[in-house]
Enzyme design. Sequence first.
Site, PDB file in Angstrom:
ATOM      1  N   CYS A  72       0.803  -1.229   0.000  1.00 51.54           N
ATOM      2  CA  CYS A  72       0.000   0.000   0.000  1.00 51.54           C
ATOM      3  C   CYS A  72       0.836   1.279   0.000  1.00 51.54           C
ATOM      4  O   CYS A  72       0.650   2.146  -0.854  1.00 51.54           O
ATOM      5  CB  CYS A  72      -0.933   0.006   1.210  1.00 51.54           C
ATOM      6  N   HIS A 126      -0.749   6.342   2.589  1.00 58.00           N
ATOM      7  CA  HIS A 126      -0.824   5.138   3.415  1.00 58.00           C
ATOM      8  C   HIS A 126      -1.542   5.365   4.740  1.00 58.00           C
ATOM      9  O   HIS A 126      -1.366   6.375   5.399  1.00 58.00           O
ATOM     10  CB  HIS A 126       0.575   4.582   3.703  1.00 58.00           C
TER      11      HIS A 126
END
Length: 477
Positions: A72, A126
């Site tokens: 991610c 993130h």
Amino acid sequence: MKSYILFFLVFLVCLSVYTQDKKKPNVLFIIADDLNTALSGYGHPQCKTPELDKLAERSVVFKNMHCQHPLCGPSRASIMSGLHTYSTGVLKNAGIDRKQKPDIVTLPQAFKNKGYYTARVSKIFHMGIPFDIIQGTAGGDDPTSWDEVYNMKALEHNAKGKLTNWSPKHDGHQKFNGLIAEGTDSDHVDGMAADKAIEMLHKLKDRPFFLAVGMIRPHVPLVAPKKYFDLYERDEMIAPIVPENDLEDLPTIYRNRNTNKKWGVTPEGHKGLLEAYYASVSYMDAQVGRILDKLKELDLDQNTIVVFCSDHGYLLGEHHKFQKPHLFEEAIRVPFIIHVPWIKSSIGKGTTKITELIDLYPTLTDLAKIEAPKELQGKSLMPLLQNVNSKKWRKKVAFTTCNAGGASVRTDEWRFTHWKHGDRGFEMYDLKNDPGEFTNLADNPKYAKVRKRLNKLLLKKKTAAGYTQEMYEWGYN
């Protein structure tokens, strides 16, 4: 008299500015989390995504889109900066470090600098899932990018409902918890995000905006209201078919990473896991549909570029592995859909040309006629938006990094990967004859010339992506 003339001139200037602003196209950017190409519009035989299918029918669908890092934090940093991971400095789950990279101009920042109102709803850079959602915190966000931000706060797997851990050997936060949740869509995180996005559309309808909306699902925990689980019959879920010895020809450094030995998913549990994954995808899909319906209701759809994508792919048992940080097709290829209201030539069409997520940034600045930073490493997708088979699109290689010094190039015919920058082994797959990437040909002398050519290509792409020898030990987790 002079004062009236002055007032009139000021009025005309303000009117001119307002008119110009109204002509600026808006951007609605929606990104899912941990979503592979399990969309019915991408030909998936079981997962049901009617709302995204409707979007695809009036958009251009990119069927060969690749992320820059199957994790991610690094992937999102690349998407939002238009740079490869070696250039962002993000190879782990974190946000862009402005102290280390003060000159980076992010995608929303480029729009903000040109008078757009930029807003973030939920996860764009993130965030740690589920903890940042449970706490309502921002994770590794980039405050410089936004005029306004909203963090969602939800119970996640602690919500009321029937909870099952489909990976009984693993008890960390990445375990495959499936929750058949009680309550309505808006009692859970993606419904909350859709509610806020709809509120923001009302607020921003009279000014140019860049609105980024993060959908958390299908990131674990796999939470969705019961009605989305009811779309699927657990016993009918089809698990990937994988050769028993599939991992035996892989380099040892990554051979056992995230295999089922870690998760302990049983054949029966695999069906439950797939049902929960698809249910959470369908739940996310419905929230995207709500946002798009509101966009049309507010008469914003004719002047708003809509983008839907995922940050990276996801393994659901392919290669006896689960989750994301791998350099196989299922972990790297992502869904990617762009709707541009004034480009009619490619409506409802798909392209199989090789493209990369770093191409989004220059595409949006191109469409909005905003000057893009010269440092961008992607290419505008404009030729493919106008003609899905355009010969002007010359990109032939996708480049992706990974943990453990992993890097991979993907052409139409081959995938070539090295680990620890080539010191810990190679993988090479003939995608025409072995699309499942089951047979590693890297050490087969018959393919020595192909390996030499692809290794040279990989090293060239690494250098272009910003790799230096000082980065040799980066990303070893």
